[in-house]
Design a protein around this motif. Sequence first.
Motif, short mmCIF file in Angstrom:
data_model
loop_
_atom_site.label_atom_id
_atom_site.label_comp_id
_atom_site.label_asym_id
_atom_site.label_seq_id
_atom_site.Cartn_x
_atom_site.Cartn_y
_atom_site.Cartn_z
N UNK A 75 1.25 -1.28 0.01
CA UNK A 75 0.09 0.05 -0.10
C UNK A 75 0.72 1.64 -0.08
N UNK A 76 0.57 2.71 -1.06
CA UNK A 76 0.92 3.34 -0.58
C UNK A 76 0.35 4.08 0.50
N UNK A 77 1.40 5.46 1.10
CA UNK A 77 1.67 6.33 2.10
C UNK A 77 0.93 7.23 1.66
N UNK A 78 0.22 8.29 2.23
CA UNK A 78 -1.02 8.79 1.59
C UNK A 78 -0.67 9.79 1.25
N UNK A 79 0.42 10.57 1.03
CA UNK A 79 1.45 11.70 0.63
C UNK A 79 1.41 11.60 -0.85
N UNK A 80 2.43 10.18 -0.50
CA UNK A 80 2.57 9.54 -2.15
C UNK A 80 1.36 8.93 -3.45
N UNK A 81 0.05 8.64 -2.17
CA UNK A 81 -1.02 8.63 -3.60
C UNK A 81 -1.72 9.77 -3.73
N UNK A 82 -1.76 10.98 -3.16
CA UNK A 82 -2.03 11.85 -3.32
C UNK A 82 -1.24 12.62 -4.73
N UNK A 83 -0.03 12.50 -4.84
CA UNK A 83 0.86 12.78 -5.21
C UNK A 83 0.37 12.36 -6.82
N UNK A 84 0.73 10.82 -6.82
CA UNK A 84 -0.26 9.79 -7.73
C UNK A 84 -1.65 10.57 -8.65
N UNK A 85 -2.21 10.95 -7.71
CA UNK A 85 -3.80 11.24 -8.08
C UNK A 85 -4.01 12.78 -9.03
N UNK A 86 -2.80 13.68 -8.32
CA UNK A 86 -2.52 14.81 -8.86
C UNK A 86 -1.95 14.45 -10.84
N UNK A 87 -1.12 14.44 -10.51
CA UNK A 87 -0.30 13.43 -11.02
C UNK A 87 -1.44 13.35 -12.65
N UNK A 88 -2.38 12.63 -12.63
CA UNK A 88 -3.04 11.56 -13.01
C UNK A 88 -3.83 12.87 -13.46
N UNK A 89 -5.00 13.40 -12.40
CA UNK A 89 -5.78 14.24 -12.63
C UNK A 89 -5.07 15.04 -13.70
N UNK A 90 -4.28 15.72 -13.74
CA UNK A 90 -3.23 16.89 -13.96
C UNK A 90 -3.10 16.60 -16.59
N UNK A 91 -3.12 15.15 -16.20
CA UNK A 91 -3.08 14.69 -17.57
C UNK A 91 -4.32 14.48 -17.90
N UNK A 92 -5.53 14.07 -17.01
CA UNK A 92 -7.27 14.55 -17.98
C UNK A 92 -6.58 15.37 -18.21
N UNK A 93 -7.09 16.30 -17.07
CA UNK A 93 -7.54 17.75 -17.53
C UNK A 93 -7.27 18.59 -18.56
N UNK A 94 -5.59 18.18 -18.79
CA UNK A 94 -4.87 18.57 -19.70
C UNK A 94 -5.35 17.98 -21.09
N UNK A 95 -6.16 16.61 -20.95
CA UNK A 95 -6.55 16.04 -22.68
C UNK A 95 -8.38 17.20 -22.67
N UNK A 96 -8.73 17.38 -21.79
CA UNK A 96 -9.79 17.82 -21.68
C UNK A 96 -9.59 19.28 -22.56
N UNK A 97 -8.68 19.67 -21.79
CA UNK A 97 -8.02 21.43 -22.01
C UNK A 97 -7.87 21.40 -23.47
N UNK A 98 -6.56 20.86 -23.44
CA UNK A 98 -6.42 20.76 -25.65
C UNK A 98 -7.78 20.83 -26.80
N UNK A 99 -8.63 20.28 -25.60
CA UNK A 99 -9.84 20.51 -26.82
C UNK A 99 -10.23 21.72 -27.31
N UNK A 100 -9.78 22.51 -26.63
CA UNK A 100 -9.96 23.81 -26.27
C UNK A 100 -9.13 24.34 -28.00
N UNK A 101 -8.62 23.75 -28.69
CA UNK A 101 -7.78 23.80 -29.48
C UNK A 101 -7.99 23.43 -30.71
N UNK A 102 -8.75 22.80 -30.59
CA UNK A 102 -9.09 21.83 -31.35
C UNK A 102 -10.32 22.95 -32.78
N UNK A 103 -9.25 22.89 -34.26
CA UNK A 103 -10.74 23.32 -35.23
C UNK A 103 -10.27 21.60 -36.05
#
Length: 75
Positions: A13-41
Amino acid sequence: MSKNAVSAPIEKENNLGLTIVLFLFSMALFLGAIYSLAFLTLDNPWPMAVCLGLFALAFWIPQTILGRSDSAGES
């Protein structure tokens, strides 16, 4: 009562700090994917390629590299 009915602690099991960092990393990738659609033409397909790549990484990294993808044979 069977041996499998007793809940055993999950190993590696990961400790709480590492779990939060991994969650934020995955969420940043996901939100970056959504943000990239703003430039779609219709003239520029690259934001969609970036979106698909980041979206795939946002799910693939936690499930395969960080997850327990080999736990199907455990009893």
